[in-house]
Design a protein around this motif. Structure first.
Motif, PDB file in Angstrom:
ATOM      1  N   GLU A 191       7.192 -10.203  10.391  1.00  0.00           N
ATOM      2  CA  GLU A 191       8.131  -9.514   9.485  1.00  0.00           C
ATOM      3  C   GLU A 191       8.137 -10.209   8.103  1.00  0.00           C
ATOM      4  O   GLU A 191       8.678  -9.685   7.270  1.00  0.00           O
ATOM      5  N   ASP A 192       7.833 -11.342   8.138  1.00  0.00           N
ATOM      6  CA  ASP A 192       7.774 -12.144   7.052  1.00  0.00           C
ATOM      7  C   ASP A 192       6.595 -11.392   5.943  1.00  0.00           C
ATOM      8  O   ASP A 192       6.883 -11.212   4.957  1.00  0.00           O
ATOM      9  N   ARG A 193       5.542 -11.178   6.376  1.00  0.00           N
ATOM     10  CA  ARG A 193       4.623 -10.475   5.611  1.00  0.00           C
ATOM     11  C   ARG A 193       5.141  -8.924   5.095  1.00  0.00           C
ATOM     12  O   ARG A 193       4.861  -8.830   3.874  1.00  0.00           O
ATOM     13  N   PHE A 194       6.061  -8.334   5.861  1.00  0.00           N
ATOM     14  CA  PHE A 194       6.271  -7.041   5.409  1.00  0.00           C
ATOM     15  C   PHE A 194       7.590  -7.279   4.440  1.00  0.00           C
ATOM     16  O   PHE A 194       7.495  -6.312   3.430  1.00  0.00           O
ATOM     17  N   LEU A 195       8.360  -8.103   4.562  1.00  0.00           N
ATOM     18  CA  LEU A 195       9.080  -8.488   3.630  1.00  0.00           C
ATOM     19  C   LEU A 195       8.614  -8.873   2.148  1.00  0.00           C
ATOM     20  O   LEU A 195       9.000  -8.568   1.095  1.00  0.00           O
ATOM     21  N   ASN A 196       7.715  -9.709   2.343  1.00  0.00           N
ATOM     22  CA  ASN A 196       6.999 -10.097   1.146  1.00  0.00           C
ATOM     23  C   ASN A 196       6.085  -8.992   0.444  1.00  0.00           C
ATOM     24  O   ASN A 196       6.082  -8.852  -0.979  1.00  0.00           O
ATOM     25  N   VAL A 197       5.705  -8.044   1.183  1.00  0.00           N
ATOM     26  CA  VAL A 197       4.898  -6.827   0.651  1.00  0.00           C
ATOM     27  C   VAL A 197       6.069  -6.199  -0.231  1.00  0.00           C
ATOM     28  O   VAL A 197       5.707  -5.624  -1.512  1.00  0.00           O
ATOM     29  N   LEU A 198       7.413  -5.972   0.495  1.00  0.00           N
ATOM     30  CA  LEU A 198       8.094  -5.215  -0.340  1.00  0.00           C
ATOM     31  C   LEU A 198       8.594  -6.041  -1.751  1.00  0.00           C
ATOM     32  O   LEU A 198       8.935  -5.337  -2.927  1.00  0.00           O
ATOM     33  N   ILE A 199       8.518  -7.216  -1.710  1.00  0.00           N
ATOM     34  CA  ILE A 199       9.000  -7.836  -2.883  1.00  0.00           C
ATOM     35  C   ILE A 199       7.819  -8.047  -3.850  1.00  0.00           C
ATOM     36  O   ILE A 199       7.989  -7.929  -5.160  1.00  0.00           O
ATOM     37  N   PHE A 200       6.706  -8.537  -3.327  1.00  0.00           N
ATOM     38  CA  PHE A 200       5.431  -9.073  -4.564  1.00  0.00           C
ATOM     39  C   PHE A 200       5.237  -8.018  -5.512  1.00  0.00           C
ATOM     40  O   PHE A 200       4.888  -8.272  -6.494  1.00  0.00           O
ATOM     41  N   ALA A 201       5.122  -6.576  -5.077  1.00  0.00           N
ATOM     42  CA  ALA A 201       4.661  -5.414  -5.978  1.00  0.00           C
ATOM     43  C   ALA A 201       5.292  -5.412  -6.974  1.00  0.00           C
ATOM     44  O   ALA A 201       5.142  -4.819  -8.225  1.00  0.00           O
ATOM     45  N   ASN A 202       6.723  -5.963  -7.202  1.00  0.00           N
ATOM     46  CA  ASN A 202       7.651  -5.783  -8.417  1.00  0.00           C
ATOM     47  C   ASN A 202       8.041  -6.974  -9.134  1.00  0.00           C
ATOM     48  O   ASN A 202       9.104  -7.093  -9.560  1.00  0.00           O
ATOM     49  N   ILE A 203       7.364  -8.090  -8.998  1.00  0.00           N
ATOM     50  CA  ILE A 203       7.735  -9.474  -9.586  1.00  0.00           C
ATOM     51  C   ILE A 203       6.578  -9.747 -10.755  1.00  0.00           C
ATOM     52  O   ILE A 203       5.640  -9.466 -10.772  1.00  0.00           O
ATOM     53  N   ASN A 204       7.052 -10.886 -11.455  1.00  0.00           N
ATOM     54  CA  ASN A 204       6.265 -11.212 -12.700  1.00  0.00           C
ATOM     55  C   ASN A 204       5.412 -12.511 -12.198  1.00  0.00           C
ATOM     56  O   ASN A 204       4.124 -12.525 -12.537  1.00  0.00           O
TER      57      ASN A 204
END
Length: 333
Positions: A191-204
Motif C-alpha cells: 500500500e506504501d508503493r501504491f500511494l507513492n505512485v499516485l504522488i510521484f508522477a506529479n511532483i517537482n
C-alpha cells in the motif's frame, strides 16, 4: 506512558498519521517516541482500523494526557484506506506516517523537516533501520541528493534507489490535495508503493536526508508481518493493482511498471517453488510469461537496474528448468 500533559500548542508544523489495528502490545512505545519530538510542533492522527483488542482504550488514555492527539475510529478497511482517511484530516503544512509497531528516535523529525524547508522540496526521504528484538538488522539511507518526480517514479520501478515506504518520508500536505487519491482499494501489502505512485508522477523535487531515525520493528504476528505464503498471494494482487493503474493513468511509465511487476512475479515464483507450493508456482509462471511477452519486458534493459534482477527475469523466461534445478540444489543445502 509518561504522565505529562501538553498545555500549549503553537501553529502545527508536522502531522504524523498512524493506521492502527490490534496494536495493544506496541502502540505505547510508538506514541511515547513521537511525544519526544521536542523541537518541532507535532500533531498525531491515529486511525483505529476496527481493532478488536484494547488498542482503542489505550489510545483514549493517551488522548487524555496529550492534546496533540486526534483519534479516528472506523470499521476495518485496511492500511491504505486508513492512511487516506487520516490524510483527509491533516491541517498542517507537512505530513508523514508511522506504523503502530515502529518508533522514532528522539528529536529526529527536526532534521528532515529543516531540510524540507530550506530546499523547498515536495518530499524528503530519510534513513531507516530494521530492528528485531532490540538488534539492528539493517540500516538504509537514501543514495541520492535530489530527484525529480519522474526520476523517483522510474527509480521506484527499476533501480529501487528510493524506498517504497511512506514512513521514511515527509510530504507536503498539498500533494494529496492536488493528486487524485483512489478510494476503495484494499491492500494488505504494497500500500506504501501504491500511494507513492499516485504522488510521484506529479511532483517537482524529492531530496534525500542521510540521517537515520525511523525504526522498523520486525514483530511476529503484527499486521505488517504475515506468513510467506500469505504475503506472496497478496503481493501478486497488489502488484497487479499498481500495474493496471499505471497502464491506465500513467502510460509513460507503463514499461517500467511492467518490468517491476514481472520481477516481483519472478520472486513470488521462487518463493512458492522453494516452499513446495508447485501449484501456485505454476500459476505464477503463466502470469509471468504472459506479462513479459505482452509488455516486451525481456527485451528491456533499464540503464541502472540490478544485473541480478535482469538475469533472474531472463533465466526464468528462457530456461525455467535451469532455474528450477538451481532452486532444488539450494533447497537441499
Amino acid at each position: 506512558m509518561e504522565e505529562k500533559k501538553i498545555t500549549s500548542i503553537r501553529k502545527d508544523e508536522l502531522t504524523v498519521v498512524i493506521p492502527v489495528y490490534n496494536a495493544e502490545k506496541y502502540i505505547c512505545r510508538c506514541l511515547d517516541s513521537l511525544e519526544k519530538q521536542y523541537n518541532i510542533i507535532l500533531k498525531i492522527i491515529i486511525v483505529n482500523d476496527g481493532s478488536t483488542d484494547s488498542t482503542l482504550e489505550i489510545l483514549q488514555k493517551y488522548k487524555e494526557l496529550y492534546n496533540n492527539i486526534v483519534i479516528i475510529d472506523q470499521k476495518n478497511q485496511g492500511t491504505y484506506m486508513a492512511r487516506l482517511n487520516g490524510i483527509r484530516s491533516v491541517s498542517t503544512e507537512f505530513v508523514t506516517f508511522c506504523d503502530a509497531d515502529d518508533y522514532i528516535d528522539e528529536d529526529f523529525y527536526q532534521y528532515p523537516l529543516k531540510m524540507q524547508r530550506l530546499s523547498g522540496a515536495d518530499i524528503v526521504e530519510f534513513g531507516c533501520r530494521r530492528v528485531k528484538a532490540g538488534k539492528i538488522i539493517r540500516e538504509k539511507i537514501p543514495k541520492y541528493d535530489r530527484l525529480t518526480g519522474k526520476q523517483a517514479l522510474i527509480s521506484l520501478f527499476e533501480t529501487r534507489d528510493i524506498e517504497s515506504y511512506n514512513c521514511n518520508k515527509i510530504y507536503r500536505t498539498n500533494l494529496f490535495e492536488k493528486n487524485k487519491l483512489v478510494d476503495g482499494i484494499r491492500m494488505i501489502v504494497e500500500e506504501d508503493r501504491f500511494l507513492n505512485v499516485l504522488i510521484f508522477a506529479n511532483i517537482n523535487l524529492i531530496v534525500g536526508c542521510r540521517k537515520i531515525g525511523y525504526n522498523y520493528e520486525l514483530v511476529e504476528g503484527s499486521s505488517t508481518s504475515v506468513s510467506r505464503k500469505y504475503n506472496g498471494l497478496r503481493e501478486i494482487q497488489a502488484q497487479k493493482i499498481i500495474f493496471e493503474y499505471v497502464s491506465e493513468n500513467l502510460s509513460l511509465y507503463k514499461r517500467s511498471a511492467a518490468y517491476d511487476y514481472c520481477a516481483r512475479l519472478a520472486l513470488c515464483y521462487i518463493k512458492f517453488y522453494i516452499t513446495g507450493d508447485i501449484n501456485m508456482s505454476n500459476k505464477v509462471m503463466k502470469v509471468f510469461r504472459k506479462q513479459c511477452k505482452n509488455n516486451k519486458v525481456i527485451l528491456y534493459f533499464p540503464r541502472h537496474a540490478s544485473i541480478k534482477r535482469i538475469c533472474m527475469l531472463n533465466v526464468l523466461y528462457y530456461t525455467p528448468g535451469l532455474l528450477n534445478f538451481i532452486l532444488k540444489w539450494v533447497k537441499k543445502r
